[in-house]
Design a protein around this motif. Structure first.
Motif, PDB file in Angstrom:
ATOM      1  N   ASP A 199     -30.827  52.869  53.857  1.00 54.95           N
ATOM      2  CA  ASP A 199     -30.480  51.450  53.925  1.00 54.95           C
ATOM      3  C   ASP A 199     -31.330  50.709  52.901  1.00 54.95           C
ATOM      4  N   PRO A 200     -30.759  50.377  51.732  1.00 51.06           N
ATOM      5  CA  PRO A 200     -31.559  49.722  50.690  1.00 51.06           C
ATOM      6  C   PRO A 200     -32.170  48.398  51.143  1.00 51.06           C
ATOM      7  N   PRO A 243     -28.506  43.278  38.178  1.00 53.72           N
ATOM      8  CA  PRO A 243     -29.359  44.077  39.065  1.00 53.72           C
ATOM      9  C   PRO A 243     -29.919  43.199  40.192  1.00 53.72           C
ATOM     10  N   VAL A 244     -29.924  43.754  41.399  1.00 50.35           N
ATOM     11  CA  VAL A 244     -30.325  42.972  42.571  1.00 50.35           C
ATOM     12  C   VAL A 244     -31.386  43.739  43.356  1.00 50.35           C
ATOM     13  N   ILE A 245     -32.458  43.050  43.736  1.00 51.39           N
ATOM     14  CA  ILE A 245     -33.496  43.641  44.578  1.00 51.39           C
ATOM     15  C   ILE A 245     -33.017  43.586  46.020  1.00 51.39           C
ATOM     16  N   ARG A 246     -32.831  44.765  46.633  1.00 51.31           N
ATOM     17  CA  ARG A 246     -32.256  44.814  47.971  1.00 51.31           C
ATOM     18  C   ARG A 246     -33.312  44.760  49.068  1.00 51.31           C
ATOM     19  N   GLY A 247     -34.433  45.424  48.883  1.00 50.35           N
ATOM     20  CA  GLY A 247     -35.426  45.454  49.944  1.00 50.35           C
ATOM     21  C   GLY A 247     -36.727  46.038  49.465  1.00 50.35           C
ATOM     22  N   ASP A 306     -30.707  47.510  43.339  1.00 54.53           N
ATOM     23  CA  ASP A 306     -29.310  47.920  43.212  1.00 54.53           C
ATOM     24  C   ASP A 306     -28.842  47.657  41.777  1.00 54.53           C
ATOM     25  N   LEU A 307     -28.433  48.729  41.078  1.00 53.41           N
ATOM     26  CA  LEU A 307     -27.973  48.625  39.693  1.00 53.41           C
ATOM     27  C   LEU A 307     -26.477  48.897  39.568  1.00 53.41           C
TER      28      LEU A 307
END
Length: 742
Positions: A607-608, A560-564, A553-554
């Motif tokens: 759905d990330p 920035p976040v790693i969602r899945g 997710d940017l």
């Protein structure tokens, strides 16, 4: 040079280490001055009596033991900071401008004197540094020119501001037109390719077919010099409802300036369609010799006499108004190699790279250090040259040129960066050129790879240098790794210091190229195999033995976040959004790695936090073409994909102890329906490599290279030549309608 001598002397005098008589400061400086004076006379005919202090490489080699030992002593006590190359770049320091008289058109030589001084001064200094590096590392550097951090006082900034808006695109294809358009990295930024259509005609750049014969010193001439049967051609084809017919074919490979002295070989790697023009991109190599002669016994052409070569980047523009006879409008020349080209905002963008080697420069002529762009003698304006002072092997110019296609006869506007780059990413109003260089720390035997990303604003008529970002031990592994969004540059980077320290990170840069944010590492000990940006989301496939697809997710550029993620056997080498899903094109496999099969995957990424594979299609003994230009979107829910398949046959005689493979090149039309991948039609051609596919209306046109074969039958040798074939197929059934051999 005098100040350099005094600097070395001063530092050696300050050294607390005991030095033998031969390494005393006065003796070292005396030896350097003696050797320099013996080899610094100005060349004859230069019209100057002032000697140029340019020690020759042989001089440095003769002094290598002396200089290396003296420098080593100084380095141990920290007295030669120039050799310590891990100082971070001063990103806040503005690049000062050169001073000089204003000029019109081609600038006067005096305008380039500061740039030339940077190159010449660093050539002198780098000889000593390279000699020390060679002594301790055991290898000889091929770098000719180095730019150190002190060279920043000669940097040049482009002073242009308030640039006008880019003209609207009027010639590029767009929208639903009933025919395929090239699949490009960036929407509305066109790329060159080997086959295109405007809906009415098909245009094909056919590569020169390889020859089965030895064909002379440069391997390009043989019987093609007489017959042209193997020459590269540009052809215009009537689609004819699936039974393609040739309208015209233009031979491109050879041109003659003087048949007894100079032959020019042209080679193109792609082209654009723009209105009534075809724009071909490639290079030209000039062979200068005593002439050429044909060897009757060997059946090949060869040069004789003193042979010299000169390679130049080339762009040729042809008028296609008369489809039966395309006419050359103009040639554009750029020093060095053409890295890549694009068309954006109604302008042709060309990025080239050139290094001023000793054979090409005249030390009293500053212009010989400067690249030409647009024509053989059109120098890049001095005010448009920027020195990348922190690139330690920056002996090459990267030149960005813009040509307004509303007037193809105009002079391209160019800007250069004295730094290295190998690839580019082009957004609508900016181009990012990137490449790497190595930094070596002596004594520790520690190499550090540096990735430099330079940004140039191309919203106006002339490229404007903005700045750069550098990353240690980082690399860009796919064409889709860079993406500009809302002014930010997003990068999916692979960091690798050694085989035990590998990771991947999403990085976001501000418009001024300073870092805004970065994600936590992901896919550790794995390589990036494919990347796709979709709005605020980034999807990355990494691989070692299995295929994790990460959703990043940017939406907040600073965090920035790693969602899945989802892990699968094999991996996707290309990702493309289709009908609200993500399609992956790549390779099948097991838990231990790939297994020789080709695989299409359909991912649900709605759905990330929980991406998942909904469906897949696997073809054994097959390889999909994963280059983005070989993927052809069809409407909102379909696509064409190309592949090679191999059918293995048991040997029929003892002379063939191993299995033999029969190769097929094919295309497949696939649609996405109800969360499934549905193959609608497909077709194959024996002994063929797929090149490209396109469609017009209800017909698919498949372009392949069929390999020639040679066979001995007793004492007689027979040959089936290579062929490039364009075949039309019914979109719905895959039935062949007609073909044309080019």
């Amino acid at each position: 040079m005098k100040s350099d001598f005094e600097y070395v002397k001063k530092k050696l005098e300050e050294a607390p280490a005991a030095l033998p008589a031969s390494l005393q400061p006065d003796e070292v400086v005396r030896r350097l001055r003696e050797e320099t004076a013996e080899n610094s006379e100005a060349p004859e005919g230069t019209g100057t009596n002032e000697p140029e202090t340019k020690p020759k490489k042989g001089v440095i080699r003769r002094l290598l033991p002396l200089v290396a030992v003296a420098a080593a002593v100084a380095l141990l006590v920290g007295l030669l900071p120039r050799v310590t190359r891990n100082k971070p770049a001063d990103t806040d320091r503005a690049a000062p401008t050169l001073t000089g008289g204003e000029t019109e058109g081609k600038a006067a030589p005096a305008d380039y004197s500061a740039v030339a001084r940077v190159l010449k001064r660093n050539k002198t200094r780098s000889d000593v540094i390279n000699a020390i590096d060679d002594f301790f590392s055991g290898w000889e550097s091929d770098s000719y020119l180095l730019v150190d951090e002190k060279a920043a006082d000669s940097a040049v900034a482009n002073a242009e501001s308030d640039t006008p808006a880019a003209p609207a695109i009027t010639g590029a294809a767009g929208g639903e037109k009933g025919y395929s358009e090239l699949n490009t990295v960036e929407k509305d930024v066109d790329e060159a390719d080997v086959i295109r259509t405007d809906g009415s005609y098909i245009y094909v750049l056919k590569d020169a077919a390889p020859s089965p014969y030895y064909c002379g010193f440069y391997g390009a001439w043989d019987m093609a010099a007489e017959t042209g049967t193997r020459a590269q051609t540009f052809s215009i084809v009537d689609p004819n409802g699936g039974s393609p017919a040739l309208l015209s074919s233009l031979r491109l490979t050879l041109t003659e300036e003087n048949a007894t002295e100079i032959l020019r070989e042209r080679g193109y790697d792609g082209f654009y369609l723009w209105g009534d023009y075809a724009i071909l991109t490639g290079s030209e190599t000039a062979f200068t010799s005593g002439g050429m002669r044909y060897d009757e016994e060997g059946q090949y052409w060869d040069f004789y006499g003193d042979v010299k070569t000169e390679r130049t980047a080339l762009i040729s523009i042809y008028d296609l108004t008369d489809k039966s006879a395309p006419a050359l409008v103009r040639d554009l020349y750029f020093d060095g190699e053409l890295l890549e080209t694009r068309i954006t905002g109604g302008r042709l963008l060309a990025v080239s790279q050139w290094a001023p080697y000793p054979e090409t420069v005249v030390y009293d002529d500053a212009t010989t250090f400067i690249p030409c762009a647009g024509d053989r003698d059109e120098l890049v304006p001095a005010e448009n040259i920027t020195v990348d002072s922190s690139a330690e092997d920056a002996g090459a110019f990267v030149t960005v040129s813009l040509l307004d296609l509303s007037d193809v006869s105009a002079v391209p506007q160019s800007a250069s960066v004295l730094g290295r780059a190998w690839k580019l990413y082009c957004a609508k109003n900016a181009v990012y050129v990137y490449g790497g260089h190595s930094r070596y720390r002596m004594f520790s035997a520690d190499w550090t790879e540096i990735l430099d990303v330079h940004k140039l604003d191309i919203s106006g008529s002339t490229p404007l240098y903005v700045g750069k970002a550098s990353f240690e031990n980082a690399s860009v592994l796919t064409d889709y790794a860079l993406n500009e969004y809302n002014g930010y540059l997003r990068l999916a980077l692979h960091f690798q210091k050694d085989w035990t320290d590998r990771k991947n990170v999403a990085v976001v840069l501000n418009p001024d190229m300073t870092e805004c944010g970065r994600s936590e590492p992901f896919g550790e000990d794995e390589d990036i195999r494919s990347v796709r940006y979709d709005g605020d989301m980034l999807y990355v496939v990494t691989f070692r033995n299995t295929d994790p697809l990460f959703a990043v997710d940017l939406s907040d550029p600073a965090q920035p976040v790693i969602r899945g993620e989802v892990k699968l056997p094999g991996y996707s080498a290309y990702l493309h959004p289709v009908a609200g899903y993500m399609v992956g094109v790549g390779y099948g496999g097991t838990e231990t790695g790939v297994d020789g099969s080709a695989k299409l995957s359909l991912f649900d990424v709605s759905d990330p936090e929980n991406p998942k594979e909904l469906d897949s299609v696997v073809r054994p003994d097959t390889w999909f073409m994963t280059e983005h230009k070989a993927f052809v979107p069809v409407g909102e829910d379909g696509f064409l994909v190309l592949y090679n398949s191999y059918l293995y046959e048991a040997p029929e005689t003892e002379e063939l102890p191993e299995e033999t493979a029969k190769q097929h090149g094919g295309w497949s039309y696939v649609k996405v329906a109800d969360g499934k991948l549905v193959e609608v039609a497909s077709a194959e051609i024996d002994d063929a490599d797929p090149c490209r596919a396109l469609y017009i209306g209800d017909v698919v046109y498949f372009y392949v290279h069929v390999w020639g074969r040679g066979e001995w039958k007793g004492d007689e040798y027979t040959e089936t030549p290579d062929a490039f074939i364009l075949t039309g197929y019914d979109f719905a059934t895959g039935q062949a309608l007609g073909s044309l051999t080019l």
